[in-house]
Design a protein around this motif. Sequence first.
Motif, PDB file in Angstrom:
ATOM      1  N   TRP A 130       0.838  -1.194   0.000  1.00 33.39           N
ATOM      2  CA  TRP A 130       0.000   0.000   0.000  1.00 33.39           C
ATOM      3  C   TRP A 130       0.871   1.241   0.000  1.00 33.39           C
ATOM      4  N   ALA A 131       0.567   2.196  -0.882  1.00 29.23           N
ATOM      5  CA  ALA A 131       1.197   3.517  -0.882  1.00 29.23           C
ATOM      6  C   ALA A 131       0.200   4.471  -0.248  1.00 29.23           C
ATOM      7  N   THR A 132       0.534   4.978   0.933  1.00 24.04           N
ATOM      8  CA  THR A 132      -0.385   5.818   1.707  1.00 24.04           C
ATOM      9  C   THR A 132       0.332   7.057   2.239  1.00 24.04           C
ATOM     10  N   LYS A 133      -0.455   8.035   2.691  1.00 22.95           N
ATOM     11  CA  LYS A 133       0.084   9.265   3.262  1.00 22.95           C
ATOM     12  C   LYS A 133       0.834   8.959   4.549  1.00 22.95           C
ATOM     13  N   HIS A 134       1.904   9.696   4.790  1.00 32.28           N
ATOM     14  CA  HIS A 134       2.753   9.541   5.975  1.00 32.28           C
ATOM     15  C   HIS A 134       3.086  10.948   6.475  1.00 32.28           C
ATOM     16  N   PRO A 135       3.310  11.140   7.767  1.00 35.42           N
ATOM     17  CA  PRO A 135       3.643  12.482   8.261  1.00 35.42           C
ATOM     18  C   PRO A 135       4.859  13.118   7.563  1.00 35.42           C
ATOM     19  N   ASN A 136       5.772  12.290   7.068  1.00 30.43           N
ATOM     20  CA  ASN A 136       6.970  12.803   6.393  1.00 30.43           C
ATOM     21  C   ASN A 136       6.894  12.662   4.887  1.00 30.43           C
ATOM     22  N   GLY A 137       5.707  12.535   4.323  1.00 27.46           N
ATOM     23  CA  GLY A 137       5.545  12.387   2.873  1.00 27.46           C
ATOM     24  C   GLY A 137       4.577  11.261   2.553  1.00 27.46           C
ATOM     25  N   TRP A 138       5.078  10.235   1.855  1.00 30.01           N
ATOM     26  CA  TRP A 138       4.276   9.078   1.476  1.00 30.01           C
ATOM     27  C   TRP A 138       5.027   7.812   1.855  1.00 30.01           C
ATOM     28  N   GLN A 139       4.309   6.786   2.273  1.00 31.95           N
ATOM     29  CA  GLN A 139       4.939   5.546   2.712  1.00 31.95           C
ATOM     30  C   GLN A 139       4.467   4.361   1.893  1.00 31.95           C
ATOM     31  N   VAL A 140       5.279   3.323   1.901  1.00 31.22           N
ATOM     32  CA  VAL A 140       4.903   2.029   1.345  1.00 31.22           C
ATOM     33  C   VAL A 140       4.866   1.072   2.523  1.00 31.22           C
ATOM     34  N   LYS A 141       3.738   0.370   2.666  1.00 35.57           N
ATOM     35  CA  LYS A 141       3.585  -0.604   3.751  1.00 35.57           C
ATOM     36  C   LYS A 141       3.138  -1.926   3.168  1.00 35.57           C
ATOM     37  N   GLY A 142       3.707  -2.992   3.665  1.00 28.96           N
ATOM     38  CA  GLY A 142       3.226  -4.317   3.324  1.00 28.96           C
ATOM     39  C   GLY A 142       1.925  -4.563   4.055  1.00 28.96           C
ATOM     40  N   ALA A 143       1.008  -5.293   3.436  1.00 25.40           N
ATOM     41  CA  ALA A 143      -0.285  -5.583   4.063  1.00 25.40           C
ATOM     42  C   ALA A 143      -0.070  -6.253   5.410  1.00 25.40           C
ATOM     43  N   GLY A 144      -0.729  -5.735   6.437  1.00 28.92           N
ATOM     44  CA  GLY A 144      -0.641  -6.301   7.772  1.00 28.92           C
ATOM     45  C   GLY A 144       0.519  -5.773   8.602  1.00 28.92           C
ATOM     46  N   ASN A 145       1.401  -4.988   8.013  1.00 30.61           N
ATOM     47  CA  ASN A 145       2.534  -4.430   8.753  1.00 30.61           C
ATOM     48  C   ASN A 145       2.118  -3.160   9.479  1.00 30.61           C
ATOM     49  N   GLU A 146       2.677  -2.952  10.662  1.00 33.55           N
ATOM     50  CA  GLU A 146       2.405  -1.735  11.410  1.00 33.55           C
ATOM     51  C   GLU A 146       3.335  -0.607  10.991  1.00 33.55           C
ATOM     52  N   ARG A 147       4.578  -0.955  10.640  1.00 33.15           N
ATOM     53  CA  ARG A 147       5.578   0.051  10.289  1.00 33.15           C
ATOM     54  C   ARG A 147       5.736   0.157   8.776  1.00 33.15           C
ATOM     55  N   ALA A 148       6.164   1.317   8.333  1.00 32.64           N
ATOM     56  CA  ALA A 148       6.397   1.554   6.912  1.00 32.64           C
ATOM     57  C   ALA A 148       7.593   0.745   6.431  1.00 32.64           C
ATOM     58  N   THR A 149       7.459   0.187   5.235  1.00 31.20           N
ATOM     59  CA  THR A 149       8.568  -0.495   4.589  1.00 31.20           C
ATOM     60  C   THR A 149       9.561   0.541   4.084  1.00 31.20           C
ATOM     61  N   SER A 150       9.036   1.650   3.538  1.00 34.51           N
ATOM     62  CA  SER A 150       9.872   2.758   3.082  1.00 34.51           C
ATOM     63  C   SER A 150       9.050   4.043   3.100  1.00 34.51           C
ATOM     64  N   VAL A 151       9.737   5.190   3.192  1.00 31.17           N
ATOM     65  CA  VAL A 151       9.093   6.500   3.191  1.00 31.17           C
ATOM     66  C   VAL A 151       9.681   7.310   2.040  1.00 31.17           C
ATOM     67  N   HIS A 152       8.806   8.043   1.317  1.00 31.91           N
ATOM     68  CA  HIS A 152       9.215   8.781   0.126  1.00 31.91           C
ATOM     69  C   HIS A 152       8.700  10.207   0.189  1.00 31.91           C
ATOM     70  N   ARG A 153       9.379  11.092  -0.536  1.00 33.26           N
ATOM     71  CA  ARG A 153       8.976  12.503  -0.565  1.00 33.26           C
ATOM     72  C   ARG A 153       7.696  12.711  -1.354  1.00 33.26           C
ATOM     73  N   THR A 154       7.518  11.943  -2.444  1.00 33.20           N
ATOM     74  CA  THR A 154       6.358  12.162  -3.312  1.00 33.20           C
ATOM     75  C   THR A 154       5.489  10.913  -3.404  1.00 33.20           C
ATOM     76  N   GLN A 155       4.229  11.148  -3.755  1.00 32.16           N
ATOM     77  CA  GLN A 155       3.296  10.051  -3.962  1.00 32.16           C
ATOM     78  C   GLN A 155       3.753   9.175  -5.126  1.00 32.16           C
ATOM     79  N   ALA A 156       4.275   9.799  -6.185  1.00 37.59           N
ATOM     80  CA  ALA A 156       4.729   9.054  -7.363  1.00 37.59           C
ATOM     81  C   ALA A 156       5.867   8.100  -7.014  1.00 37.59           C
ATOM     82  N   ASP A 157       6.793   8.543  -6.169  1.00 35.45           N
ATOM     83  CA  ASP A 157       7.902   7.675  -5.764  1.00 35.45           C
ATOM     84  C   ASP A 157       7.399   6.493  -4.941  1.00 35.45           C
TER      85      ASP A 157
END
Length: 73
Positions: free
Chosen positions: A6-33
Motif C-alpha cells: 500500500w502507498a499511503t500518506k505519511h507524516p513525512n511524505g508518502w509511505q509504502v507498507k506491506g499488508a498487515g505491517n504496522e511500520r512503513a517499509t519505506s518513506v518517500h517525498r512524493t506520492q509518485a515515488d
Amino acid sequence: MADDYWATKHPNGWQVKGAGNERATSVHRTQADAWSEAKSRARASGGEAYLTKENGQIRERNTYGRDPRSTKG
C-alpha cells in the motif's frame, strides 16, 4: 508467497507498507515515488499494489502474478 503493498500518506511524505505491517517499509517525498516502489515490490512478490488518496480512499490498484479476474483486459 504473494504480498500486497500500500502507498499511503505519511507524516513525512508518502509511505509504502506491506499488508498487515504496522511500520512503513519505506518513506518517500512524493506520492509518485511511493507508488513506483509499491508496484515494484508487488510485481516481485506476485501480489497487488494499492495507491490511496490523502483521505484514504483507494485511487488505483494493480495486480501482478495470478489475476483472479477471468476476463481479458
